[in-house]
Design a protein around this motif. Structure first.
Motif, mmCIF file in Angstrom:
data_model
loop_
_atom_site.group_PDB
_atom_site.id
_atom_site.type_symbol
_atom_site.label_atom_id
_atom_site.label_comp_id
_atom_site.label_asym_id
_atom_site.label_seq_id
_atom_site.Cartn_x
_atom_site.Cartn_y
_atom_site.Cartn_z
ATOM 1 N N UNK A 171 0.828 -1.213 0.000
ATOM 2 C CA UNK A 171 0.000 0.000 0.000
ATOM 3 C C UNK A 171 0.865 1.267 0.000
ATOM 4 N N UNK A 172 1.942 1.263 0.777
ATOM 5 C CA UNK A 172 2.801 2.451 0.820
ATOM 6 C C UNK A 172 3.445 2.712 -0.542
ATOM 7 N N UNK A 173 3.817 1.654 -1.265
ATOM 8 C CA UNK A 173 4.422 1.841 -2.582
ATOM 9 C C UNK A 173 3.397 2.326 -3.588
ATOM 10 N N UNK A 208 12.327 -3.007 -4.674
ATOM 11 C CA UNK A 208 11.648 -3.765 -3.631
ATOM 12 C C UNK A 208 11.472 -2.866 -2.414
ATOM 13 N N UNK A 209 10.509 -3.218 -1.580
ATOM 14 C CA UNK A 209 10.227 -2.419 -0.389
ATOM 15 C C UNK A 209 10.297 -3.328 0.831
ATOM 16 N N UNK A 210 10.915 -2.816 1.895
ATOM 17 C CA UNK A 210 11.098 -3.591 3.115
ATOM 18 C C UNK A 210 11.211 -2.622 4.274
ATOM 19 N N UNK A 211 11.464 -3.125 5.460
ATOM 20 C CA UNK A 211 11.734 -2.249 6.591
ATOM 21 C C UNK A 211 13.191 -1.793 6.553
ATOM 22 N N UNK A 228 15.221 5.657 -0.630
ATOM 23 C CA UNK A 228 14.519 6.543 0.306
ATOM 24 C C UNK A 228 14.068 5.724 1.505
ATOM 25 N N UNK A 229 13.968 6.379 2.649
ATOM 26 C CA UNK A 229 13.447 5.754 3.857
ATOM 27 C C UNK A 229 12.261 6.582 4.334
ATOM 28 N N UNK A 230 11.177 5.912 4.718
ATOM 29 C CA UNK A 230 9.918 6.595 5.021
ATOM 30 C C UNK A 230 9.800 6.963 6.492
ATOM 31 N N UNK A 319 -5.019 4.935 5.340
ATOM 32 C CA UNK A 319 -4.848 3.941 4.278
ATOM 33 C C UNK A 319 -6.157 3.556 3.590
ATOM 34 N N UNK A 320 -7.280 3.978 4.128
ATOM 35 C CA UNK A 320 -8.565 3.618 3.517
ATOM 36 C C UNK A 320 -8.665 4.062 2.050
#
Length: 332
Positions: A171-173, A208-211, A228-230, A319-320
């Motif tokens: 969802x964040x991506x 790819x996205x991760x922590x 980038x880091x969120x 996030x809705x």
């Protein structure tokens, strides 16, 4: 990072239960804890949730004078372990180490949810967690801005990997794609983060996205480049990496795989107060926060059960819209 401070709106997660809860004698609350506390982790061992839960259980054991024993009860995206705690006796001796996935996204992305994340749990404490980061293969452009620019004209479209459809990473991506002007990146859902990281390093994936904690070793070892880091500010472990807000030109943008502690509904007020006090003592401890930071985890500031419930409700609202926008993909 989400705003975990108290706000005007206090949403208490202490409403109706999945099952009628037995009454608890007041004397029990006064003597709490009377025996070891079971902390259920609703995911398999080894992930970022497991890492934080074990730091937390060790510190809480010292605060409460009783062992806090972790137990991994993974399955169904966190629903199995969550349901087990929701149905437990509300005496404070069974707690859930919940996440953004189990208590913000679950009811948004699941068509037939087995529990109501707000009604069927009592929020105890917001603990903070791991900010997300975006990693590119070294052959890709070196900044998020340049990567998104290249992706707009790539043929065929570039692909990004996430731990699965409907996860916070997914969802964040999708939000990043929209904030970047509608970039046509193809989503490849994996069964967990590790397979996506493997394909990224191999060059199968562009992104790819991760922590942050999981992405740092790849970035520091040169096997992937963190774009980038969120987090709200640049990570001390990677000060050269811009925040997502900086890279996108969107002040205030954060995305954190946060963790929070929950109890079954109907928890006696003195027990809730004792658990909240112990959690706040842990969060205020400099050594505890330093240990978490070394693992790429940002601890929340001390708060109240009410402020935790408010922050979680705000995450649901946040996030809705993106869930509604990609509903066809979620239902496929």
């Amino acid at each position: 990072m989400p705003d975990f401070s108290p706000t005007r709106r206090a949403l208490l997660a202490s409403g109706g239960a999945l099952l009628a809860a037995p009454s608890i004698a007041p004397a029990w609350a006064q003597d709490f804890p009377a025996r070891p506390i079971r902390l259920v982790i609703p995911f398999p061992a080894g992930g970022p949730t497991d890492v934080y839960a074990r730091f937390y259980s060790e510190r809480m054991s010292r605060e409460l004078g009783q062992p806090v024993v972790t137990e991994n009860r993974g399955g169904a995206g966190g629903a199995i372990g969550s349901l087990e705690v929701a149905r437990a006796r509300p005496d404070g001796h069974t707690l859930l180490f919940g996440t953004a996935s189990t208590h913000a996204l679950y009811n948004l992305v699941t068509r037939q949810p087995q529990y109501d994340a707000q009604r069927d749990f009592q929020a105890v404490a917001m603990l903070g967690g791991g900010p997300l980061c975006w990693l590119a293969h070294p052959a890709q452009p070196a900044t998020l801005t340049d990567f998104l620019a290249a992706a707009r004209s790539a043929a065929p479209p570039l692909a990004y990997g996430s731990p699965g459809t409907g996860t916070l990473m997914h969802l964040a991506t999708e939000i990043v794609k929209r904030e970047g002007g509608g970039v046509p990146l193809n989503h490849i859902p994996y069964r967990g983060a590790a397979p996506a990281m493997n394909d990224l390093v191999a060059g199968t994936l562009a992104l790819a996205v991760n922590t942050l904690g999981a992405g740092l070793p790849l970035h520091q070892g040169g096997r992937a480049r963190m774009l980038a880091v969120a987090s709200a500010a640049r990570a001390p472990q990677a000060p050269d990496v811009p925040t997502a807000a900086e890279a996108l030109g969107r002040p205030g943008f954060t995305a954190v795989l946060w963790h929070a502690v929950f109890a079954p509904p109907g928890l006696p007020a003195p027990v809730l107060a004792r658990l909240s006090q112990a959690s706040n003592a842990a969060l205020a401890d400099a050594a505890f926060r330093t240990s978490l930071a070394a693992a790429g985890i940002e601890a929340a500031s001390p708060g109240t059960p009410e402020s935790a419930a408010t922050a979680i409700a705000a995450e649901v609202d946040r996030y809705r819209p993106i869930v509604e926008a990609i509903r066809p993909e979620l239902d496929a």
